[in-house]
Scaffold this motif. Structure first.
Motif, mmCIF file in Angstrom:
data_model
loop_
_atom_site.group_PDB
_atom_site.id
_atom_site.type_symbol
_atom_site.label_atom_id
_atom_site.label_comp_id
_atom_site.label_asym_id
_atom_site.label_seq_id
_atom_site.Cartn_x
_atom_site.Cartn_y
_atom_site.Cartn_z
ATOM 1 N N ARG A 77 0.907 -1.261 -0.452
ATOM 2 C CA ARG A 77 0.015 -0.263 0.259
ATOM 3 C C ARG A 77 1.077 0.729 0.090
ATOM 4 O O ARG A 77 1.240 2.121 -0.609
ATOM 5 C CB ARG A 77 -1.093 -0.246 1.404
ATOM 6 N N ARG A 78 2.106 1.091 0.926
ATOM 7 C CA ARG A 78 2.944 2.384 0.788
ATOM 8 C C ARG A 78 3.418 2.622 -0.384
ATOM 9 O O ARG A 78 4.047 3.420 -0.571
ATOM 10 C CB ARG A 78 3.773 2.139 2.233
ATOM 11 N N ALA A 79 3.838 1.421 -1.005
ATOM 12 C CA ALA A 79 4.194 1.721 -2.308
ATOM 13 C C ALA A 79 3.618 2.360 -3.855
ATOM 14 O O ALA A 79 3.794 3.093 -4.094
ATOM 15 C CB ALA A 79 5.532 0.127 -2.870
ATOM 16 N N GLU A 80 2.225 2.454 -3.319
ATOM 17 C CA GLU A 80 1.332 2.751 -3.693
ATOM 18 C C GLU A 80 1.432 4.027 -4.007
ATOM 19 O O GLU A 80 1.034 4.306 -4.881
ATOM 20 C CB GLU A 80 0.342 2.075 -3.853
ATOM 21 N N LYS A 81 1.570 4.388 -2.302
ATOM 22 C CA LYS A 81 1.060 5.579 -2.270
ATOM 23 C C LYS A 81 2.485 6.515 -2.757
ATOM 24 O O LYS A 81 2.265 7.515 -2.495
ATOM 25 C CB LYS A 81 0.044 5.580 -0.895
ATOM 26 N N ARG A 82 3.910 6.220 -2.178
ATOM 27 C CA ARG A 82 4.647 6.811 -2.226
ATOM 28 C C ARG A 82 4.859 8.465 -1.401
ATOM 29 O O ARG A 82 3.052 8.552 -1.576
ATOM 30 C CB ARG A 82 5.210 6.852 -3.281
ATOM 31 N N GLY A 83 5.435 8.424 -1.139
ATOM 32 C CA GLY A 83 5.619 10.409 -0.515
ATOM 33 C C GLY A 83 5.730 10.192 1.016
ATOM 34 O O GLY A 83 5.952 11.757 1.376
ATOM 35 N N HIS A 84 5.722 9.909 1.538
ATOM 36 C CA HIS A 84 4.982 9.149 3.042
ATOM 37 C C HIS A 84 6.525 9.544 3.693
ATOM 38 O O HIS A 84 6.794 8.365 3.356
ATOM 39 C CB HIS A 84 3.979 8.820 3.751
ATOM 40 N N GLY A 85 6.299 10.505 4.635
ATOM 41 C CA GLY A 85 7.922 10.062 5.740
ATOM 42 C C GLY A 85 7.844 9.332 6.526
ATOM 43 O O GLY A 85 6.365 9.699 7.214
ATOM 44 N N GLU A 86 8.508 9.130 7.657
ATOM 45 C CA GLU A 86 8.145 7.917 8.798
ATOM 46 C C GLU A 86 8.825 8.727 10.047
ATOM 47 O O GLU A 86 9.561 9.189 9.370
ATOM 48 C CB GLU A 86 8.652 7.010 8.209
ATOM 49 N N ALA A 87 8.307 8.587 10.889
ATOM 50 C CA ALA A 87 8.955 8.864 12.006
ATOM 51 C C ALA A 87 9.122 8.437 12.930
ATOM 52 O O ALA A 87 9.332 7.543 12.630
ATOM 53 C CB ALA A 87 7.756 10.062 12.627
ATOM 54 N N PRO A 88 9.966 8.552 13.720
ATOM 55 C CA PRO A 88 10.718 7.343 14.847
ATOM 56 C C PRO A 88 9.588 7.296 15.336
ATOM 57 O O PRO A 88 9.224 7.936 16.200
ATOM 58 C CB PRO A 88 11.732 8.477 15.896
ATOM 59 N N LEU A 89 9.209 5.792 16.098
ATOM 60 C CA LEU A 89 9.106 4.604 16.667
ATOM 61 C C LEU A 89 9.285 4.947 17.546
ATOM 62 O O LEU A 89 10.555 4.644 18.360
ATOM 63 C CB LEU A 89 8.149 2.970 15.998
ATOM 64 N N ALA A 90 8.348 5.096 19.254
ATOM 65 C CA ALA A 90 8.260 4.559 20.302
ATOM 66 C C ALA A 90 7.867 3.400 20.842
ATOM 67 O O ALA A 90 6.287 3.069 20.340
ATOM 68 C CB ALA A 90 7.089 5.958 20.977
ATOM 69 N N LEU A 91 8.515 2.553 20.762
ATOM 70 C CA LEU A 91 8.108 0.898 21.399
ATOM 71 C C LEU A 91 7.132 0.796 22.675
ATOM 72 O O LEU A 91 8.099 1.403 23.676
ATOM 73 C CB LEU A 91 8.425 -0.319 21.222
ATOM 74 N N ASN A 92 5.773 0.920 23.059
ATOM 75 C CA ASN A 92 5.496 1.566 24.297
ATOM 76 C C ASN A 92 3.826 0.455 23.523
ATOM 77 O O ASN A 92 3.351 0.470 22.559
ATOM 78 C CB ASN A 92 5.219 2.629 24.125
ATOM 79 N N GLU A 93 2.946 0.397 24.512
ATOM 80 C CA GLU A 93 1.657 -0.537 24.652
ATOM 81 C C GLU A 93 0.961 0.624 24.681
ATOM 82 O O GLU A 93 0.176 0.346 24.079
ATOM 83 C CB GLU A 93 1.976 -0.764 26.306
ATOM 84 N N TRP A 136 12.887 -9.598 27.103
ATOM 85 C CA TRP A 136 12.071 -9.186 26.683
ATOM 86 C C TRP A 136 12.676 -7.622 26.800
ATOM 87 O O TRP A 136 12.455 -6.650 26.292
ATOM 88 C CB TRP A 136 10.973 -8.868 27.326
ATOM 89 N N VAL A 137 12.899 -7.035 27.983
ATOM 90 C CA VAL A 137 13.852 -6.384 28.823
ATOM 91 C C VAL A 137 14.439 -5.943 27.734
ATOM 92 O O VAL A 137 15.238 -4.470 27.116
ATOM 93 C CB VAL A 137 14.135 -5.773 30.366
ATOM 94 N N LYS A 138 15.332 -6.765 26.740
ATOM 95 C CA LYS A 138 16.772 -6.439 25.811
ATOM 96 C C LYS A 138 16.359 -5.568 25.164
ATOM 97 O O LYS A 138 16.832 -4.800 23.988
ATOM 98 C CB LYS A 138 17.713 -7.673 26.690
ATOM 99 N N ALA A 139 15.487 -6.802 24.171
ATOM 100 C CA ALA A 139 15.322 -6.396 23.120
ATOM 101 C C ALA A 139 13.882 -4.902 22.936
ATOM 102 O O ALA A 139 13.879 -4.665 22.257
ATOM 103 C CB ALA A 139 14.006 -7.605 22.563
ATOM 104 N N ARG A 140 13.323 -4.900 23.987
ATOM 105 C CA ARG A 140 12.281 -3.600 23.919
ATOM 106 C C ARG A 140 14.219 -2.107 24.197
ATOM 107 O O ARG A 140 13.587 -1.829 23.253
ATOM 108 C CB ARG A 140 11.697 -3.048 25.069
ATOM 109 N N GLY A 141 14.866 -2.973 24.916
ATOM 110 C CA GLY A 141 16.419 -1.645 25.029
ATOM 111 C C GLY A 141 16.710 -1.458 23.499
ATOM 112 O O GLY A 141 16.868 -0.433 23.098
ATOM 113 N N TRP A 142 16.919 -2.447 22.898
ATOM 114 C CA TRP A 142 17.615 -2.250 21.719
ATOM 115 C C TRP A 142 16.779 -2.107 20.765
ATOM 116 O O TRP A 142 17.062 -1.079 19.694
ATOM 117 C CB TRP A 142 18.035 -4.281 21.134
#
Length: 184
Positions: free
Chosen positions: A92-108, A169-175
């Protein structure tokens, strides 16, 4: 042994076992697919059952995989559903193109993030990078975050203790936080 060298009777037995597992846990698989689908906004063309059925078809092509027990099967199914959704988003994104990505915060609270589709793809990319350096950590995230599995279920699926799952889980979240915050 490569799947191409398996006798037809072995392949049929593997598919039959996969079908039995999927039938026995269909309601739970549907719940997981529904939860994963809710995390994605731009997915109107792919309903919950389509996610589940596409994941099943992909699992059926993994002929070298032995579905030993429920936890391992559920872990594999959760991971495959994640891949189905991310692949759909990428198309879908490849079809739309042009959308910037913001950093992701991994949380619930990821479900409440309005840019969660882009975040899900960024998380998938980061998870793939984590899998190359620490496969078990990536599997823990996949099972817990995407599959909704308990620590006990994850421990059984991965053949480790629950304490190891908690540490991983703790290590992976930090990474993942570092990778998503810094794009690395």
């Amino acid at each position: 042994m490569a799947s191409e060298t398996l006798p037809q009777s072995d392949i049929s037995a593997d598919l039959s076992h996969l079908e039995q597992l999927a039938s026995a846990h269909y309601a739970e698989l549907l719940r997981i697919a529904r939860r994963q689908r809710r995390r994605v906004r731009d997915i109107a063309t792919l309903d919950t059952r389509a996610v589940l059925h596409e994941a099943f078809l992909r699992l059926a092509t993994q002929r070298q995989t032995v579905w030993v027990d429920r936890p391992r099967f559920m872990a594999a199914a959760s991971g495959m559903m994640r891949r189905v959704l991310v692949d759909h988003l990428r198309r879908r994104r490849a079809e739309k193109r042009g959308h910037g990505e913001a950093p992701l915060a991994l949380n619930e609270d990821l479900d409440a993030d309005p840019g969660r589709d882009a975040h899900l793809v960024a998380l998938d990319d980061a998870l793939d990078r984590l899998a190359r350096v620490a496969p078990r950590l990536a599997r823990v995230v996949e099972c817990r975050y995407f599959g909704g599995m308990t620590e006990a279920e994850i421990a059984e699926a991965l053949g480790v203790t629950e304490r190891t799952v908690r540490r991983d889980w703790v290590k992976a979240r930090g990474w993942l936080h570092d990778a998503l915050d810094h794009g690395g």
